[in-house]
Design a protein around this motif. Sequence first.
Motif, PDB file in Angstrom:
ATOM      1  N   GLN A  31       0.671  -1.198  -0.055  1.00  0.00           N
ATOM      2  CA  GLN A  31       0.111  -0.056  -0.014  1.00  0.00           C
ATOM      3  C   GLN A  31       0.861   1.336   0.026  1.00  0.00           C
ATOM      4  OE1 GLN A  31      -2.037   0.698   4.009  1.00  0.00           O
ATOM      5  NE2 GLN A  31      -1.878  -1.567   4.092  1.00  0.00           N
ATOM      6  N   GLY A  32       1.973   1.171   0.807  1.00  0.00           N
ATOM      7  CA  GLY A  32       2.848   2.736   0.741  1.00  0.00           C
ATOM      8  C   GLY A  32       3.325   2.709  -0.599  1.00  0.00           C
ATOM      9  N   ASP A  33       3.768   1.560  -1.298  1.00  0.00           N
ATOM     10  CA  ASP A  33       4.130   1.764  -2.663  1.00  0.00           C
ATOM     11  C   ASP A  33       3.342   2.159  -3.538  1.00  0.00           C
ATOM     12  OD1 ASP A  33       6.390   1.158  -4.860  1.00  0.00           O
ATOM     13  OD2 ASP A  33       4.846  -0.165  -5.601  1.00  0.00           O
ATOM     14  N   GLU A  34       2.009   1.776  -3.543  1.00  0.00           N
ATOM     15  CA  GLU A  34       0.858   2.245  -4.217  1.00  0.00           C
ATOM     16  C   GLU A  34       0.701   3.916  -4.062  1.00  0.00           C
ATOM     17  OE1 GLU A  34      -0.965   0.832  -6.747  1.00  0.00           O
ATOM     18  OE2 GLU A  34      -0.153  -1.028  -6.503  1.00  0.00           O
ATOM     19  N   THR A  35       0.949   4.244  -3.071  1.00  0.00           N
ATOM     20  CA  THR A  35       0.659   5.769  -2.575  1.00  0.00           C
ATOM     21  C   THR A  35       1.841   6.559  -3.499  1.00  0.00           C
ATOM     22  OG1 THR A  35      -0.395   5.483  -0.685  1.00  0.00           O
ATOM     23  CG2 THR A  35       0.563   7.374  -0.778  1.00  0.00           C
ATOM     24  N   THR A  36       3.038   5.804  -3.055  1.00  0.00           N
ATOM     25  CA  THR A  36       4.175   6.801  -3.741  1.00  0.00           C
ATOM     26  C   THR A  36       4.474   6.786  -5.348  1.00  0.00           C
ATOM     27  OG1 THR A  36       5.648   5.102  -3.170  1.00  0.00           O
ATOM     28  CG2 THR A  36       5.525   6.750  -1.464  1.00  0.00           C
ATOM     29  N   ARG A  37       4.177   5.391  -5.772  1.00  0.00           N
ATOM     30  CA  ARG A  37       4.490   5.240  -6.989  1.00  0.00           C
ATOM     31  C   ARG A  37       3.313   5.572  -8.068  1.00  0.00           C
ATOM     32  NH1 ARG A  37       8.006   1.757  -8.825  1.00  0.00           N
ATOM     33  NH2 ARG A  37       8.551   0.758  -7.209  1.00  0.00           N
ATOM     34  N   ARG A  38       2.100   5.512  -7.618  1.00  0.00           N
ATOM     35  CA  ARG A  38       0.705   5.542  -8.202  1.00  0.00           C
ATOM     36  C   ARG A  38      -0.263   6.703  -7.810  1.00  0.00           C
ATOM     37  NH1 ARG A  38       2.127   0.313  -8.608  1.00  0.00           N
ATOM     38  NH2 ARG A  38       2.773  -0.361 -10.689  1.00  0.00           N
ATOM     39  N   GLY A  39      -0.088   7.134  -6.651  1.00  0.00           N
ATOM     40  CA  GLY A  39      -0.575   8.301  -5.862  1.00  0.00           C
ATOM     41  C   GLY A  39      -2.051   7.872  -5.320  1.00  0.00           C
ATOM     42  N   ARG A  40      -2.097   6.479  -5.208  1.00  0.00           N
ATOM     43  CA  ARG A  40      -3.597   6.133  -4.619  1.00  0.00           C
ATOM     44  C   ARG A  40      -3.360   6.184  -3.032  1.00  0.00           C
ATOM     45  NH1 ARG A  40      -2.470   1.441  -8.695  1.00  0.00           N
ATOM     46  NH2 ARG A  40      -3.769   2.166 -10.472  1.00  0.00           N
ATOM     47  N   LEU A  41      -4.672   6.472  -2.801  1.00  0.00           N
ATOM     48  CA  LEU A  41      -5.128   6.864  -1.216  1.00  0.00           C
ATOM     49  C   LEU A  41      -6.023   5.917  -0.789  1.00  0.00           C
ATOM     50  CD1 LEU A  41      -4.358  10.452  -1.211  1.00  0.00           C
ATOM     51  CD2 LEU A  41      -2.912   9.004  -0.234  1.00  0.00           C
ATOM     52  N   GLY A  42      -6.271   5.695   0.449  1.00  0.00           N
ATOM     53  CA  GLY A  42      -7.655   5.177   0.941  1.00  0.00           C
ATOM     54  C   GLY A  42      -7.731   3.703   0.582  1.00  0.00           C
TER      55      GLY A  42
END
Length: 682
Positions: free
Chosen positions: A506-517
Amino acid sequence: MEMQNAAMQDSPSQDRGMADMAMQASSLQHDPVGGASPGARRVTIVGAGFSGTLTAIRMLHFADMPLEICLIEREEGYRYGGIAFGWASTNWEHMLNIQAGRITLRRERPEDFLEWANEEADRSDWPQKWQYHTFGVACVVPRRIFRQYLAERLRGAAADAHAEVTLRELTGEVIDVRAQGGGYVVKYADFSAEGGVHDLFSDQVILATGHLSPVQASFYHRIKDCDRFLADPYAPGAQGWFQEVGPEESVLVTGSALSAFDTVISLIHAGHRGQILICSRGGHMHGTYPVDHEHDIWQARRPPFLDAEKLTPEAVVEGIKAEYAHLRAEHGVEPGSALEAVFPERVMKAWEPYVIELISRMDARDVRMLLDRYKSLIVTNRTSTVQEIGGVVRSRMRGYNGAPKTVEALSAGIQDMRPLQNGTKIRVVFADQPDIVVDRVVNCLGNKTDYERPDHPLWHALVNGHGYAQPQTKTHRGIEVGPHGQLIASDGEAAGGLFGVGPMRQGDETTRRGRLGAFVFSIGTLRNQCFDTAMEVLRRLESANDEEQMDIPDGIHHCLIRSSDWIAADLATEDPQATRLRERLQSYAKDNAYPNAVNYLQAQDRTERRKYRTILDDDLADFGVALSREFGLTTQQARRTVSLLATLVQKHAVHNLCDITKLAGWGSQYAGQVKHAPRKGA
């Protein structure tokens, strides 16, 4: 074709006994030694929930070498579904929070779920409400049906797989993974009748372990062992706990995210009609999608505050507020309108590219602080709920004539909880309002995300014992991974042969793709991870002795022009031949190799895949001969060029098929149901 657990039919019957039946079937067929083809490689997938099952399906689709896929699950009630869709964690009133037309397991075939549900699924043990239901694009779907879909697609993939590809399903808990002899030894405790602890040598290991355990707030310490406190609403046995709640008992739910909504559904399903208090510090709650809601992807301008030379937390918060207000005015969002219900979600989706930039420019400590402080606001605004979830909760928050309000939301900070009356009641102490006394408490604060001190034995060994993994640097949520899910070791290097799919990314999804929640581990996100990681693992197995293949730089496959330029860079250094070679590679990649690769990846069965793979390979071979003739390449140079081009083009095709902005068209009877919401400002 060997498939363990084949006797365990996935027809939902009675709630009681399903887990036991699954365990018996697994135990009867358990084989700790294995029956793979001689010389077969082995990939072990740890966890058979949604991510593990789907990764196995993808590998079964595309594996063309002698291969054994071992799928290990410790909790039979979670097999094929995990906590989101598993039999142990749901009832028939729990719905997917996404429309039926968007939950296919295969991005390239968006109609796959609908075709399965309406034409293939065995409905003999479904509740009557669903036995005669025709699913359409905008329908809601019980999670238990989705679990059956996963299980049957796994069985179908196993039956259709290459003759030398086998699937073994094992029941047990993986307690350690350690490097040995160019691969890994997976140590697992066998939960079958044979028991014991076994070592399973694996060439590659994919970790699909799901979420860490639920958050345990400090104010639970006095009631943690009380039978009136439910620490995990998705745990095996939790549905039985809900059945034991008295119809008129009062229940406090801590936390207001989607798990709180699931808890209300579980209580209502069990016949509860008493008071439910949903308590969270910020008081934020998910909205409800309009009945005719249609998902859409907006574009938004780059927020002006990003032009600042330095981004402080204060400037970021104020900048986001100002831009949000600007977009509300630009779109003409009226209070109470249908657009207002979906507006926050669409804005946050449009901001994903800017989230990547924002996080890359901020100090990690500030990033974590903002994500922690505004977690509830982010989570509840990024996702709304379908009517069958949110509407049920909201209707009980208002009450009707003769049907009093039974659900209430409370914004307050809890300080302590204490058992009363021999543990039959619980006193809740707040920081800024009078105490209350309730009959039950359900923990819905979410799951832990800190992998620096995980209470999961396997992850503790991987992070703190062997150093094969490290906590995600910027967000401290999940683990650090490479572009295809490779675990990044404590020394900063990729741990060869170890991959992760699921919430640990999940942290990688936020930093790499900007996904949240919830979008850091939504169906769409995990579906992409499983496809991409499965294909990368197969590529590595096929090219294990090809150093050139292993040294392809990360990210260049996103663009065919960059891929072609990289391949041509050391073949021709002088113009005009260098320019002509690059143009020739780019033209072939775009007009021939890419369409052929897409056809191969989109094929419906092995016969069709074999046909398109033959076309792809033959065309590449002819192209290699042509390159030799046109540019004077040696046989070795031509072979290398074609091999690298084939890999990069296939990676590019997978990347595009996983792009949510490029969803495939619907080529089925459901095509007429697909609508697109008006573009912004329309």
